[in-house]
Design a protein around this motif. Structure first.
Motif, PDB file in Angstrom:
ATOM      1  N   UNK A  11       0.791  -1.231   0.000  1.00  9.47           N
ATOM      2  CA  UNK A  11       0.000   0.000   0.000  1.00  9.47           C
ATOM      3  C   UNK A  11       0.824   1.281   0.000  1.00  9.47           C
ATOM      4  N   UNK A  12       2.139   1.229   0.312  1.00 12.17           N
ATOM      5  CA  UNK A  12       2.899   2.481   0.410  1.00 12.17           C
ATOM      6  C   UNK A  12       4.390   2.259   0.158  1.00 12.17           C
ATOM      7  N   UNK A  13       5.046   3.329  -0.314  1.00  8.55           N
ATOM      8  CA  UNK A  13       6.495   3.310  -0.521  1.00  8.55           C
ATOM      9  C   UNK A  13       7.202   3.772   0.753  1.00  8.55           C
ATOM     10  N   UNK A  14       8.336   3.134   1.046  1.00 13.31           N
ATOM     11  CA  UNK A  14       9.102   3.455   2.249  1.00 13.31           C
ATOM     12  C   UNK A  14      10.187   4.491   1.953  1.00 13.31           C
ATOM     13  N   UNK A  26       4.689   2.481  -5.840  1.00 11.65           N
ATOM     14  CA  UNK A  26       3.356   3.085  -5.879  1.00 11.65           C
ATOM     15  C   UNK A  26       3.378   4.586  -6.136  1.00 11.65           C
ATOM     16  N   UNK A  27       4.575   5.181  -6.188  1.00 15.11           N
ATOM     17  CA  UNK A  27       4.677   6.644  -6.236  1.00 15.11           C
ATOM     18  C   UNK A  27       3.876   7.267  -5.098  1.00 15.11           C
ATOM     19  N   UNK A  32      -4.851   0.492  -3.249  1.00 18.80           N
ATOM     20  CA  UNK A  32      -5.142  -0.234  -2.017  1.00 18.80           C
ATOM     21  C   UNK A  32      -4.713   0.589  -0.802  1.00 18.80           C
ATOM     22  N   UNK A  33      -3.585   1.310  -0.921  1.00 20.23           N
ATOM     23  CA  UNK A  33      -3.117   2.166   0.167  1.00 20.23           C
ATOM     24  C   UNK A  33      -4.108   3.260   0.508  1.00 20.23           C
ATOM     25  N   UNK A  55       6.968  11.150  -1.118  1.00 20.51           N
ATOM     26  CA  UNK A  55       5.732  11.074  -1.914  1.00 20.51           C
ATOM     27  C   UNK A  55       4.588  10.463  -1.110  1.00 20.51           C
ATOM     28  N   UNK A  56       4.914   9.472  -0.284  1.00 20.30           N
ATOM     29  CA  UNK A  56       3.888   8.879   0.576  1.00 20.30           C
ATOM     30  C   UNK A  56       3.435   9.890   1.624  1.00 20.30           C
TER      31      UNK A  56
END
Length: 173
Positions: A11-14, A26-27, A32-33, A55-56
């Motif tokens: 769901x997310x980038x770290x 996911x940029x 889903x995030x 970005x997250x």
């Protein structure tokens, strides 16, 4: 609940995406995030952005229906570690009533192996420039030092109500 740690989730980038060590998946947030975030908001869960990519951070701060936290992060302007929060995101923190809790980990405070409490929270009443306590210079000529610690920097950029002390579950050195 943190959205990532040191790896991307479905769901997310770290934060390692910002260092180039991990590829962005996911940029920011995946579709889903966005559903995960909406459900966390619905349930009243606190969303933690301490380990996410910039970005997250931006996506969550733009989409969340509730304030979020950075449970243990510091100011990127003072230490360019990618775990820290950039000034443009600090401004978003203020506009969303969110919170940045300053980390005590040396590498996130000074970008070196050592740090002091003054690097985190500074010393109140520090003055520089044209005089000081006991000098014959009139007080009107004294100027406060620019923030050199993380607490003061976040207070300057976001506001005092948006900064706190944070830690990590495994402690700090």
């Amino acid at each position: 609940m943190t959205l990532t740690h040191s790896c991307n989730t479905p769901w997310a980038d770290n934060w390692l995406v910002d260092t180039g060590d991990d590829p962005p998946l996911h940029n920011g947030l995946s579709s889903f995030g966005k559903m995960v975030l909406a459900e966390m908001n619905r349930l009243g869960m606190i969303v933690d952005l301490a380990h996410v990519s910039v970005e997250t951070m931006e996506a969550v701060l733009n989409l969340s229906k509730a304030p979020v936290i950075f449970s243990h992060s510091s100011a990127f302007s003072l230490c360019q570690n990618r775990r820290n929060v950039p000034d443009d995101v600090l401004k978003m923190v203020a506009s969303t009533d969110s919170l940045v809790m300053i980390n005590f980990y040396n590498n996130y405070v000074t970008c070196r192996d050592t740090a002091t409490l003054a690097d985190v929270a500074g010393e109140a009443g520090t003055w520089a420039g044209v005089g000081g306590v006991g000098d014959s210079v009139p007080p009107t000529l004294l100027i406060p030092c620019a923030p050199t610690d993380h607490m003061d920097h976040v207070k300057k950029v976001a506001g005092a109500q948006y900064v706190g002390f944070g830690g990590d579950y495994d402690g700090v050195t």
